[in-house]
Write an enzyme that holds these catalytic residues in place. Structure first.
Site, mmCIF file in Angstrom:
data_model
loop_
_atom_site.group_PDB
_atom_site.id
_atom_site.type_symbol
_atom_site.label_atom_id
_atom_site.label_comp_id
_atom_site.label_asym_id
_atom_site.label_seq_id
_atom_site.Cartn_x
_atom_site.Cartn_y
_atom_site.Cartn_z
ATOM 1 N N LYS A 187 0.831 -1.208 0.000
ATOM 2 C CA LYS A 187 0.000 0.000 0.000
ATOM 3 C C LYS A 187 0.872 1.267 0.000
ATOM 4 O O LYS A 187 2.093 1.192 0.196
ATOM 5 C CB LYS A 187 -0.923 -0.044 1.225
ATOM 6 N N TYR A 200 -12.527 -1.874 -3.531
ATOM 7 C CA TYR A 200 -13.093 -1.908 -2.181
ATOM 8 C C TYR A 200 -14.628 -1.862 -2.206
ATOM 9 O O TYR A 200 -15.242 -1.389 -1.247
ATOM 10 C CB TYR A 200 -12.526 -0.755 -1.350
ATOM 11 N N ASN A 224 -2.187 0.139 7.105
ATOM 12 C CA ASN A 224 -1.746 -1.192 7.526
ATOM 13 C C ASN A 224 -0.889 -1.921 6.498
ATOM 14 O O ASN A 224 -0.842 -3.133 6.450
ATOM 15 C CB ASN A 224 -2.934 -2.030 8.007
ATOM 16 N N HIS A 284 -2.104 -5.231 1.419
ATOM 17 C CA HIS A 284 -3.395 -5.850 1.110
ATOM 18 C C HIS A 284 -3.148 -7.259 0.592
ATOM 19 O O HIS A 284 -2.193 -7.491 -0.148
ATOM 20 C CB HIS A 284 -4.139 -5.053 0.025
ATOM 21 N N GLU A 290 -9.764 -10.053 -7.939
ATOM 22 C CA GLU A 290 -8.834 -8.930 -7.745
ATOM 23 C C GLU A 290 -7.684 -8.983 -8.748
ATOM 24 O O GLU A 290 -7.250 -7.946 -9.262
ATOM 25 C CB GLU A 290 -8.311 -8.931 -6.301
#
Ligand code: DAT
Ligand code: MG
Length: 159
Positions: free
Chosen positions: A13, A53, A116, A119, A132
């Site tokens: 990320k 998302y 975080n 992913h 994805e």
């Protein structure tokens, strides 16, 4: 397809890129024996963020999530190996880095839920990995090859 051929979508990320953690993330997955079969360094636009998302559209944190994931470049990747989706999730640790076990990527490199680091496709959502992968990669952007150490990772392959 052998059982070694499961593919999963992984992303370093924007916080991982800005903090210089891309190499560490790649290194951990690579060292585990998972095989990198696709990678794209890119900036996610709003439309792709919304699609990626989509399951979180109605959540209160959705706008912040989209802002964050579009805030800088990411490294989108496809990793392949036995039980790849679930194993990557185990290596990532819990969604909230404050709760993620030490030794996991989030548990070692994060402190805040909103940033975080990594992913990975949800192994509890059947088809999420393929969905994805398709969203981020064309089939011809994925590479098929044998890694030299595969017989030393998988005991059922001859040396
Ligand atoms: P994961 O990334 O572990 O699959 P998720 O799919 O539930 O977690 O959520 C996607 C991302 O949204 C997550 O990585 C961080 C953010 N997020 C999840 N729950 C949140 C919350 N309660 N508040 C703020 N951000 C949240
Ligand atoms: Mg998720």
């Amino acid at each position: 397809m052998s059982h070694h051929d499961e593919r999963t979508f992984v992303m370093a990320k924007p916080d991982a890129v800005q903090r210089g953690l891309v190499g560490e993330i790649v290194s951990r997955l690579e060292g585990r024996g998972l095989k990198l079969v696709g990678a794209k360094f890119m900036q996610i636009d709003e439309e792709l963020a919304h699609e990626h998302y989509a399951e979180h559209t109605d959540k209160p944190f959705f706008d912040d999530l989209v802002d964050f994931i579009t805030s800088g470049p990411v490294l989108a990747m496809v990793w392949q190996g036995a039980d790849a989706t679930r194993q990557v999730r185990r290596m990532m640790g819990a969604t909230d880095p404050a709760e993620a076990a030490p030794g996991t990527i989030r548990g070692d490199y994060g402190l805040d839920l909103g940033q975080n680091v990594i992913h990975g496709s949800d192994h509890e959502d059947p088809g999420a990995n393929e969905r994805e992968i398709e969203l981020f990669f064309d089939e011809d952007e994925l590479v098929e090859y044998t890694r030299a150490d595969e017989p030393w990772v998988y005991e059922d392959e001859d040396h």
